[in-house]
Motif scaffolding. Structure first.
Motif, PDB file in Angstrom:
ATOM      1  N   ASN A 149       0.819  -1.214   0.000  1.00  0.00           N
ATOM      2  CA  ASN A 149       0.000   0.000   0.000  1.00  0.00           C
ATOM      3  C   ASN A 149       0.856   1.268   0.000  1.00  0.00           C
ATOM      4  OD1 ASN A 149      -2.125   1.712   0.100  1.00  0.00           O
ATOM      5  ND2 ASN A 149      -2.833   1.110   2.148  1.00  0.00           N
ATOM      6  N   GLU A 150       1.560   1.479  -1.099  1.00  0.00           N
ATOM      7  CA  GLU A 150       2.377   2.690  -1.265  1.00  0.00           C
ATOM      8  C   GLU A 150       2.010   3.317  -2.594  1.00  0.00           C
ATOM      9  OE1 GLU A 150       6.744   2.210  -0.600  1.00  0.00           O
ATOM     10  OE2 GLU A 150       6.107   0.179  -0.129  1.00  0.00           O
ATOM     11  N   PHE A 151       2.186   4.618  -2.696  1.00  0.00           N
ATOM     12  CA  PHE A 151       1.856   5.291  -3.955  1.00  0.00           C
ATOM     13  C   PHE A 151       2.926   4.970  -4.990  1.00  0.00           C
ATOM     14  CE2 PHE A 151       0.910   8.735  -6.904  1.00  0.00           C
ATOM     15  CZ  PHE A 151      -0.468   8.644  -6.940  1.00  0.00           C
ATOM     16  N   VAL A 152       2.500   4.436  -6.126  1.00  0.00           N
ATOM     17  CA  VAL A 152       3.449   4.039  -7.166  1.00  0.00           C
ATOM     18  C   VAL A 152       3.240   4.858  -8.433  1.00  0.00           C
ATOM     19  CG1 VAL A 152       3.833   1.683  -6.343  1.00  0.00           C
ATOM     20  CG2 VAL A 152       1.906   2.146  -7.869  1.00  0.00           C
ATOM     21  N   VAL A 153       4.282   4.969  -9.222  1.00  0.00           N
ATOM     22  CA  VAL A 153       4.212   5.705 -10.491  1.00  0.00           C
ATOM     23  C   VAL A 153       4.944   4.917 -11.572  1.00  0.00           C
ATOM     24  CG1 VAL A 153       4.045   8.009  -9.455  1.00  0.00           C
ATOM     25  CG2 VAL A 153       6.311   7.050  -9.977  1.00  0.00           C
ATOM     26  N   GLY A 154       4.701   5.313 -12.816  1.00  0.00           N
ATOM     27  CA  GLY A 154       5.385   4.703 -13.951  1.00  0.00           C
ATOM     28  C   GLY A 154       4.490   3.721 -14.684  1.00  0.00           C
ATOM     29  N   TYR A 155       4.871   3.388 -15.921  1.00  0.00           N
ATOM     30  CA  TYR A 155       4.133   2.458 -16.754  1.00  0.00           C
ATOM     31  C   TYR A 155       2.642   2.853 -16.813  1.00  0.00           C
ATOM     32  CZ  TYR A 155       3.313  -1.836 -19.275  1.00  0.00           C
ATOM     33  OH  TYR A 155       2.985  -2.738 -20.249  1.00  0.00           O
ATOM     34  N   GLY A 156       2.393   4.127 -17.038  1.00  0.00           N
ATOM     35  CA  GLY A 156       1.025   4.639 -17.139  1.00  0.00           C
ATOM     36  C   GLY A 156       0.548   5.369 -15.900  1.00  0.00           C
ATOM     37  N   LEU A 157       1.097   4.985 -14.749  1.00  0.00           N
ATOM     38  CA  LEU A 157       0.631   5.585 -13.481  1.00  0.00           C
ATOM     39  C   LEU A 157       1.306   6.926 -13.229  1.00  0.00           C
ATOM     40  CD1 LEU A 157       0.958   2.184 -11.859  1.00  0.00           C
ATOM     41  CD2 LEU A 157      -1.121   3.518 -11.539  1.00  0.00           C
ATOM     42  N   ASP A 158       0.489   7.884 -12.799  1.00  0.00           N
ATOM     43  CA  ASP A 158       1.011   9.244 -12.630  1.00  0.00           C
ATOM     44  C   ASP A 158       0.961   9.721 -11.194  1.00  0.00           C
ATOM     45  OD1 ASP A 158      -1.938   9.469 -12.610  1.00  0.00           O
ATOM     46  OD2 ASP A 158      -1.549  11.624 -12.534  1.00  0.00           O
ATOM     47  N   TYR A 159       1.752  10.752 -10.945  1.00  0.00           N
ATOM     48  CA  TYR A 159       1.518  11.617  -9.802  1.00  0.00           C
ATOM     49  C   TYR A 159       1.425  13.006 -10.405  1.00  0.00           C
ATOM     50  CZ  TYR A 159       2.135  14.572  -5.782  1.00  0.00           C
ATOM     51  OH  TYR A 159       1.953  15.557  -4.844  1.00  0.00           O
ATOM     52  N   ALA A 160       0.253  13.636 -10.294  1.00  0.00           N
ATOM     53  CA  ALA A 160       0.019  14.947 -10.900  1.00  0.00           C
ATOM     54  C   ALA A 160       0.432  14.953 -12.374  1.00  0.00           C
ATOM     55  CB  ALA A 160       0.730  16.048 -10.113  1.00  0.00           C
ATOM     56  N   GLU A 161       0.033  13.875 -13.087  1.00  0.00           N
ATOM     57  CA  GLU A 161       0.251  13.719 -14.538  1.00  0.00           C
ATOM     58  C   GLU A 161       1.702  13.431 -14.923  1.00  0.00           C
ATOM     59  OE1 GLU A 161      -2.139  13.310 -16.741  1.00  0.00           O
ATOM     60  OE2 GLU A 161      -3.660  13.671 -15.201  1.00  0.00           O
ATOM     61  N   LYS A 162       2.597  13.361 -13.967  1.00  0.00           N
ATOM     62  CA  LYS A 162       3.996  13.072 -14.301  1.00  0.00           C
ATOM     63  C   LYS A 162       4.310  11.588 -14.115  1.00  0.00           C
ATOM     64  CE  LYS A 162       6.139  16.152 -11.700  1.00  0.00           C
ATOM     65  NZ  LYS A 162       7.265  16.955 -11.185  1.00  0.00           N
ATOM     66  N   TYR A 163       5.388  11.165 -14.696  1.00  0.00           N
ATOM     67  CA  TYR A 163       5.992   9.819 -14.553  1.00  0.00           C
ATOM     68  C   TYR A 163       5.288   8.719 -15.331  1.00  0.00           C
ATOM     69  CZ  TYR A 163       7.683  12.322 -10.428  1.00  0.00           C
ATOM     70  OH  TYR A 163       8.199  13.262  -9.579  1.00  0.00           O
ATOM     71  N   ARG A 164       4.233   9.027 -16.084  1.00  0.00           N
ATOM     72  CA  ARG A 164       3.498   7.972 -16.799  1.00  0.00           C
ATOM     73  C   ARG A 164       4.400   7.236 -17.792  1.00  0.00           C
ATOM     74  NH1 ARG A 164      -2.123   8.596 -15.837  1.00  0.00           N
ATOM     75  NH2 ARG A 164      -2.866  10.746 -15.746  1.00  0.00           N
ATOM     76  N   ASN A 165       5.383   7.925 -18.324  1.00  0.00           N
ATOM     77  CA  ASN A 165       6.212   7.327 -19.382  1.00  0.00           C
ATOM     78  C   ASN A 165       7.405   6.532 -18.870  1.00  0.00           C
ATOM     79  OD1 ASN A 165       7.271   9.846 -18.552  1.00  0.00           O
ATOM     80  ND2 ASN A 165       8.646   9.860 -20.311  1.00  0.00           N
ATOM     81  N   LEU A 166       7.551   6.379 -17.574  1.00  0.00           N
ATOM     82  CA  LEU A 166       8.618   5.504 -17.077  1.00  0.00           C
ATOM     83  C   LEU A 166       8.313   4.078 -17.528  1.00  0.00           C
ATOM     84  CD1 LEU A 166       8.965   6.714 -13.370  1.00  0.00           C
ATOM     85  CD2 LEU A 166      10.451   7.280 -15.317  1.00  0.00           C
ATOM     86  N   PRO A 167       9.317   3.330 -17.990  1.00  0.00           N
ATOM     87  CA  PRO A 167       9.053   1.966 -18.464  1.00  0.00           C
ATOM     88  C   PRO A 167       8.900   0.943 -17.338  1.00  0.00           C
ATOM     89  CG  PRO A 167      11.347   2.561 -18.862  1.00  0.00           C
ATOM     90  CD  PRO A 167      10.677   3.785 -18.297  1.00  0.00           C
ATOM     91  N   PHE A 168       9.122   1.371 -16.102  1.00  0.00           N
ATOM     92  CA  PHE A 168       9.008   0.474 -14.943  1.00  0.00           C
ATOM     93  C   PHE A 168       8.029   1.080 -13.932  1.00  0.00           C
ATOM     94  CE2 PHE A 168      12.486   3.463 -14.442  1.00  0.00           C
ATOM     95  CZ  PHE A 168      12.214   4.036 -13.207  1.00  0.00           C
ATOM     96  N   VAL A 169       7.701   0.313 -12.880  1.00  0.00           N
ATOM     97  CA  VAL A 169       6.859   0.837 -11.796  1.00  0.00           C
ATOM     98  C   VAL A 169       7.751   1.086 -10.589  1.00  0.00           C
ATOM     99  CG1 VAL A 169       4.970   0.328 -10.184  1.00  0.00           C
ATOM    100  CG2 VAL A 169       4.764  -0.330 -12.598  1.00  0.00           C
ATOM    101  N   GLY A 170       7.669   2.294 -10.056  1.00  0.00           N
ATOM    102  CA  GLY A 170       8.486   2.632  -8.892  1.00  0.00           C
ATOM    103  C   GLY A 170       7.673   3.305  -7.809  1.00  0.00           C
ATOM    104  N   THR A 171       8.255   3.376  -6.619  1.00  0.00           N
ATOM    105  CA  THR A 171       7.576   4.104  -5.547  1.00  0.00           C
ATOM    106  C   THR A 171       8.112   5.530  -5.509  1.00  0.00           C
ATOM    107  OG1 THR A 171       9.189   3.306  -3.941  1.00  0.00           O
ATOM    108  CG2 THR A 171       7.125   2.091  -4.101  1.00  0.00           C
ATOM    109  N   LEU A 172       7.223   6.424  -5.150  1.00  0.00           N
ATOM    110  CA  LEU A 172       7.548   7.842  -5.119  1.00  0.00           C
ATOM    111  C   LEU A 172       8.064   8.189  -3.726  1.00  0.00           C
ATOM    112  CD1 LEU A 172       7.153  10.100  -7.201  1.00  0.00           C
ATOM    113  CD2 LEU A 172       4.922  10.525  -6.178  1.00  0.00           C
ATOM    114  N   ALA A 173       9.105   8.978  -3.667  1.00  0.00           N
ATOM    115  CA  ALA A 173       9.630   9.402  -2.358  1.00  0.00           C
ATOM    116  C   ALA A 173       8.579  10.252  -1.644  1.00  0.00           C
ATOM    117  CB  ALA A 173      10.910  10.191  -2.545  1.00  0.00           C
ATOM    118  N   PRO A 174       8.314   9.980  -0.359  1.00  0.00           N
ATOM    119  CA  PRO A 174       7.268  10.707   0.360  1.00  0.00           C
ATOM    120  C   PRO A 174       7.431  12.234   0.302  1.00  0.00           C
ATOM    121  CG  PRO A 174       7.989   8.824   1.641  1.00  0.00           C
ATOM    122  CD  PRO A 174       8.905   8.907   0.449  1.00  0.00           C
ATOM    123  N   HIS A 175       8.669  12.716   0.218  1.00  0.00           N
ATOM    124  CA  HIS A 175       8.842  14.178   0.208  1.00  0.00           C
ATOM    125  C   HIS A 175       8.170  14.823  -1.010  1.00  0.00           C
ATOM    126  CE1 HIS A 175      11.788  14.894  -3.044  1.00  0.00           C
ATOM    127  NE2 HIS A 175      12.289  13.711  -2.731  1.00  0.00           N
TER     128      HIS A 175
END
Ligand SMILES: O=P(O)(O)OC[C@H]1O[C@H](OP(=O)(O)OP(=O)(O)O)[C@H](O)[C@@H]1O
Ligand code: HPA
Ligand SMILES: [Mg+2]
Length: 179
Positions: A149-175
């Motif tokens: 249960n952590e916020f993830v980005v990449g491979y389509g997933l965004d945070y404020a519309e960013k990071y969707r184009n990362l080819p992998f899924v990663g976790t976003l630093a809490p800061h």
């Protein structure tokens, strides 16, 4: 990988292998049937593109845009249709393609909305699911990975519309999101 990302959760190779595995199961399930893949914009774009190409079953594709997250990291629970399907799904075998099931609120709403249109069948394939975040119980036939249960980005997933184009899924630093 930049200081906004904390770690890589799933590599491109792990995602590719999982989609090939799911595609084989989906091919077996729908052999001889006419399938409509429904991608949920925008997050599911990458999964849809790669899953569709991994399938041998001939499929057609349509898209629905709904939003419940806005720019934040918490679902508002209020789902809005931003773009409806172009296709009449009555009598069709419909497979919803999602990037992630988090609280489950988006999909639960989508299943009842599409279910009321009388498809011949209605199933879900999601790349990711967060079992510990579920607020509603949903029956999902094909799941790629259960993740923490952590916020993830990449491979389509965004945070404020960013990071969707990362080819992998990663976790976003809490800061980044004030956590
Ligand atoms: O299970 P839930 O808690 O409802 O969350 C899952 C939904 O949230 C995200 O979409 P979002 O609303 O962020 O739109 P997007 O795909 O355009 O980023 C994601 O793509 C799923 O559709
Ligand atoms: O963890 C997530 N990351 C990005 N978008 C999301 N939408 C629901 N959960 C998530
Ligand atoms: Mg989003």
């Amino acid at each position: 990988m930049g200081t906004d990302l904390e770690s890589v959760l799933l590599t491109k190779e792990e995602i590719d292998a999982k989609l090939a595995e799911l595609a084989a199961k989906i091919d077996a399930e729908y052999a001889g049937k006419d399938v409509l893949l429904v991608g949920v914009l925008k997050g599911a774009v990458m999964v849809m593109a790669d899953l569709a190409r991994a399938l041998s079953t001939p499929v057609t594709m349509d898209w629905m845009a709904v939003s419940s997250y806005g720019a934040g990291t918490q679902s508002s629970g209020v789902v809005r249709i931003l773009k409806d399907l172009d296709t009449d799904i009555k009598g069709r075998h419909v497979l919803i393609v999602e990037d992630i099931i988090d609280s489950g609120l988006t999909l639960s709403w989508l299943l009842s909305n599409l279910g009321s249109r009388e498809p011949a069948s209605l199933e879900v394939c999601t790349l990711l699911r967060k079992p510990d975040a579920a607020k509603v119980d949903i029956d999902v036939k094909w799941i790629g990975f259960d993740i923490p249960n952590e916020f993830v980005v990449g491979y389509g997933l965004d945070y404020a519309e960013k990071y969707r184009n990362l080819p992998f899924v990663g976790t976003l630093a809490p800061h980044v999101y004030g956590g």
